[in-house]
Design a protein around this motif. Structure first.
Motif, PDB file in Angstrom:
ATOM      1  N   LEU A 128       0.826  -1.207   0.000  1.00  0.00           N
ATOM      2  CA  LEU A 128       0.000   0.000   0.000  1.00  0.00           C
ATOM      3  C   LEU A 128       0.863   1.262   0.000  1.00  0.00           C
ATOM      4  CD1 LEU A 128      -2.777  -1.017   2.556  1.00  0.00           C
ATOM      5  CD2 LEU A 128      -2.954  -0.905   0.058  1.00  0.00           C
ATOM      6  N   ALA A 129       1.995   1.209   0.710  1.00  0.00           N
ATOM      7  CA  ALA A 129       2.890   2.369   0.723  1.00  0.00           C
ATOM      8  C   ALA A 129       3.560   2.584  -0.621  1.00  0.00           C
ATOM      9  CB  ALA A 129       3.945   2.201   1.811  1.00  0.00           C
ATOM     10  N   GLY A 130       3.593   1.551  -1.474  1.00  0.00           N
ATOM     11  CA  GLY A 130       4.220   1.698  -2.783  1.00  0.00           C
ATOM     12  C   GLY A 130       3.481   2.631  -3.717  1.00  0.00           C
ATOM     13  N   VAL A 131       2.269   3.021  -3.358  1.00  0.00           N
ATOM     14  CA  VAL A 131       1.524   3.971  -4.199  1.00  0.00           C
ATOM     15  C   VAL A 131       2.234   5.314  -4.250  1.00  0.00           C
ATOM     16  CG1 VAL A 131      -0.699   5.153  -4.456  1.00  0.00           C
ATOM     17  CG2 VAL A 131      -0.633   2.779  -3.709  1.00  0.00           C
ATOM     18  N   ALA A 132       2.879   5.704  -3.172  1.00  0.00           N
ATOM     19  CA  ALA A 132       3.596   6.983  -3.114  1.00  0.00           C
ATOM     20  C   ALA A 132       4.984   6.739  -2.533  1.00  0.00           C
ATOM     21  CB  ALA A 132       2.839   7.990  -2.261  1.00  0.00           C
ATOM     22  N   LEU A 133       5.998   7.313  -3.173  1.00  0.00           N
ATOM     23  CA  LEU A 133       7.379   7.123  -2.709  1.00  0.00           C
ATOM     24  C   LEU A 133       7.614   7.695  -1.312  1.00  0.00           C
ATOM     25  CD1 LEU A 133      10.162   6.026  -3.440  1.00  0.00           C
ATOM     26  CD2 LEU A 133      10.691   8.245  -4.460  1.00  0.00           C
ATOM     27  N   PRO A 134       7.079   8.883  -0.952  1.00  0.00           N
ATOM     28  CA  PRO A 134       7.272   9.360   0.429  1.00  0.00           C
ATOM     29  C   PRO A 134       6.705   8.399   1.469  1.00  0.00           C
ATOM     30  CG  PRO A 134       6.555  11.167  -0.968  1.00  0.00           C
ATOM     31  CD  PRO A 134       6.438   9.916  -1.793  1.00  0.00           C
ATOM     32  N   ALA A 135       5.546   7.796   1.175  1.00  0.00           N
ATOM     33  CA  ALA A 135       4.983   6.830   2.113  1.00  0.00           C
ATOM     34  C   ALA A 135       5.891   5.620   2.262  1.00  0.00           C
ATOM     35  CB  ALA A 135       3.588   6.392   1.646  1.00  0.00           C
ATOM     36  N   THR A 136       6.509   5.198   1.161  1.00  0.00           N
ATOM     37  CA  THR A 136       7.450   4.078   1.221  1.00  0.00           C
ATOM     38  C   THR A 136       8.648   4.418   2.100  1.00  0.00           C
ATOM     39  OG1 THR A 136       6.790   3.339  -0.980  1.00  0.00           O
ATOM     40  CG2 THR A 136       8.914   2.567  -0.161  1.00  0.00           C
ATOM     41  N   LEU A 137       9.187   5.623   1.934  1.00  0.00           N
ATOM     42  CA  LEU A 137      10.345   6.034   2.725  1.00  0.00           C
ATOM     43  C   LEU A 137       9.996   6.140   4.205  1.00  0.00           C
ATOM     44  CD1 LEU A 137      11.879   8.758   0.360  1.00  0.00           C
ATOM     45  CD2 LEU A 137      12.602   6.376   0.656  1.00  0.00           C
ATOM     46  N   VAL A 138       8.805   6.662   4.513  1.00  0.00           N
ATOM     47  CA  VAL A 138       8.392   6.787   5.917  1.00  0.00           C
ATOM     48  C   VAL A 138       8.221   5.405   6.543  1.00  0.00           C
ATOM     49  CG1 VAL A 138       6.513   7.523   7.430  1.00  0.00           C
ATOM     50  CG2 VAL A 138       7.345   9.056   5.641  1.00  0.00           C
ATOM     51  N   LEU A 139       7.542   4.508   5.831  1.00  0.00           N
ATOM     52  CA  LEU A 139       7.333   3.160   6.369  1.00  0.00           C
ATOM     53  C   LEU A 139       8.654   2.425   6.534  1.00  0.00           C
ATOM     54  CD1 LEU A 139       5.361   0.940   7.229  1.00  0.00           C
ATOM     55  CD2 LEU A 139       5.250   0.218   4.840  1.00  0.00           C
ATOM     56  N   ALA A 140       9.543   2.548   5.552  1.00  0.00           N
ATOM     57  CA  ALA A 140      10.845   1.898   5.652  1.00  0.00           C
ATOM     58  C   ALA A 140      11.660   2.472   6.804  1.00  0.00           C
ATOM     59  CB  ALA A 140      11.611   2.033   4.334  1.00  0.00           C
ATOM     60  N   GLY A 141      11.563   3.786   7.020  1.00  0.00           N
ATOM     61  CA  GLY A 141      12.285   4.400   8.133  1.00  0.00           C
ATOM     62  C   GLY A 141      11.782   3.933   9.480  1.00  0.00           C
ATOM     63  N   ILE A 142      10.457   3.877   9.641  1.00  0.00           N
ATOM     64  CA  ILE A 142       9.892   3.425  10.909  1.00  0.00           C
ATOM     65  C   ILE A 142      10.215   1.952  11.152  1.00  0.00           C
ATOM     66  CG2 ILE A 142       7.730   3.024  12.149  1.00  0.00           C
ATOM     67  CD1 ILE A 142       6.595   5.482  10.740  1.00  0.00           C
ATOM     68  N   ALA A 143      10.004   1.127  10.112  1.00  0.00           N
ATOM     69  CA  ALA A 143      10.275  -0.306  10.264  1.00  0.00           C
ATOM     70  C   ALA A 143      11.760  -0.557  10.514  1.00  0.00           C
ATOM     71  CB  ALA A 143       9.812  -1.058   9.019  1.00  0.00           C
ATOM     72  N   GLY A 144      12.627   0.142   9.786  1.00  0.00           N
ATOM     73  CA  GLY A 144      14.057  -0.036   9.991  1.00  0.00           C
ATOM     74  C   GLY A 144      14.510   0.396  11.368  1.00  0.00           C
ATOM     75  N   SER A 145      13.932   1.492  11.888  1.00  0.00           N
ATOM     76  CA  SER A 145      14.294   1.945  13.231  1.00  0.00           C
ATOM     77  C   SER A 145      13.864   0.931  14.285  1.00  0.00           C
ATOM     78  CB  SER A 145      13.642   3.305  13.512  1.00  0.00           C
ATOM     79  OG  SER A 145      14.087   4.280  12.599  1.00  0.00           O
ATOM     80  N   LEU A 146      12.623   0.447  14.172  1.00  0.00           N
ATOM     81  CA  LEU A 146      12.150  -0.546  15.138  1.00  0.00           C
ATOM     82  C   LEU A 146      12.967  -1.826  15.071  1.00  0.00           C
ATOM     83  CD1 LEU A 146       8.267  -0.173  14.764  1.00  0.00           C
ATOM     84  CD2 LEU A 146       9.692   0.597  16.663  1.00  0.00           C
ATOM     85  N   GLY A 147      13.210  -2.309  13.847  1.00  0.00           N
ATOM     86  CA  GLY A 147      13.933  -3.563  13.691  1.00  0.00           C
ATOM     87  C   GLY A 147      15.374  -3.472  14.138  1.00  0.00           C
ATOM     88  N   LEU A 148      16.050  -2.391  13.775  1.00  0.00           N
ATOM     89  CA  LEU A 148      17.460  -2.261  14.138  1.00  0.00           C
ATOM     90  C   LEU A 148      17.625  -2.016  15.629  1.00  0.00           C
ATOM     91  CD1 LEU A 148      20.268  -2.332  12.954  1.00  0.00           C
ATOM     92  CD2 LEU A 148      20.104   0.117  12.488  1.00  0.00           C
ATOM     93  N   GLY A 149      16.750  -1.185  16.217  1.00  0.00           N
ATOM     94  CA  GLY A 149      16.828  -0.950  17.656  1.00  0.00           C
ATOM     95  C   GLY A 149      16.575  -2.213  18.459  1.00  0.00           C
ATOM     96  N   ALA A 150      15.551  -2.975  18.061  1.00  0.00           N
ATOM     97  CA  ALA A 150      15.264  -4.230  18.762  1.00  0.00           C
ATOM     98  C   ALA A 150      16.391  -5.232  18.561  1.00  0.00           C
ATOM     99  CB  ALA A 150      13.943  -4.814  18.269  1.00  0.00           C
TER     100      ALA A 150
END
Length: 202
Positions: A155-177
């Motif tokens: 769903l985030a692939g519809v817009a590139l900014p949404a993809t970047l935001v989702l990837a940033g949030i997911a990457g932060s959670l995953g890397l921190g954990a």
């Protein structure tokens, strides 16, 4: 003679870096030119396949990291965001210098670091977000979280900014954990192994 040679070598390296950067920008523009549904399908398939591979290879560690990310997302995010910026910055710097004269020695290891760490962190973060969303719907299984996370990525692939935001949030959670689980595995999070001073022993 030496300053002139140095100037020429720096000039050639700068031209190579600009060429690499323009090639990356061209690939990004090519991806943005795709239809939104095509981008969504590519991101859904990539997230689903990548997450299945990551959690299949890192079974116990992956489950523990997803659980840790869900139990304390704020701590994982605060720890993971600076780590994500550092890893992404190092990988970007390595990508820029990979075609220069020092690229084979410094650039390639940095790119390998980014290619190894970032997809794993994003996959774990997407699964944690997917399981959180799925728990609101009455189920909390790992495979459901994987599918829901892939759907969110699509769903985030519809817009590139949404993809970047989702990837940033997911990457932060995953890397921190991931960092927290690694430190816990070293014994920092095991209070049952505390030592008792000799004066307090019975």
């Amino acid at each position: 003679m030496w300053p002139a040679d140095l100037y020429i070598s720096i000039g050639e390296a700068g031209i190579d870096s600009v060429a690499v950067l323009s090639a990356f920008g061209g690939a990004l523009e090519g991806y943005r030119s795709l239809e939104p549904f095509v981008r969504g399908g590519i991101q859904f398939a990539g997230a689903l396949l990548g997450t299945m591979i990551v959690l299949g290879l890192l079974q116990n560690y992956g489950r523990t990291t997803v659980q840790k990310s869900r139990h304390s997302p704020v701590i994982s995010g605060c720890l993971g965001l600076p780590s994500l910026l550092v890893v992404a910055g190092l990988a970007g710097a390595g990508y820029l210098i990979v075609d220069t004269s020092i690229g084979a020695f410094f650039g390639i290891p940095l790119v390998i670091l980014g290619v190894t760490v970032l997809p794993v962190a994003i996959s774990i973060g997407l699964t944690a977000i997917g399981r959180t969303v799925a728990s609101r719907l009455g189920t909390d299984r790992l495979w459901v979280g994987i599918v829901v996370g892939a759907v969110l990525s699509g769903l985030a692939g519809v817009a590139l900014p949404a993809t970047l935001v989702l990837a940033g949030i997911a990457g932060s959670l995953g890397l921190g954990a991931s960092v927290r689980v690694l430190f816990d595995g070293a014994g920092a999070g095991r209070p049952d192994e505390r030592t008792v001073p000799p004066a307090n022993k019975i």
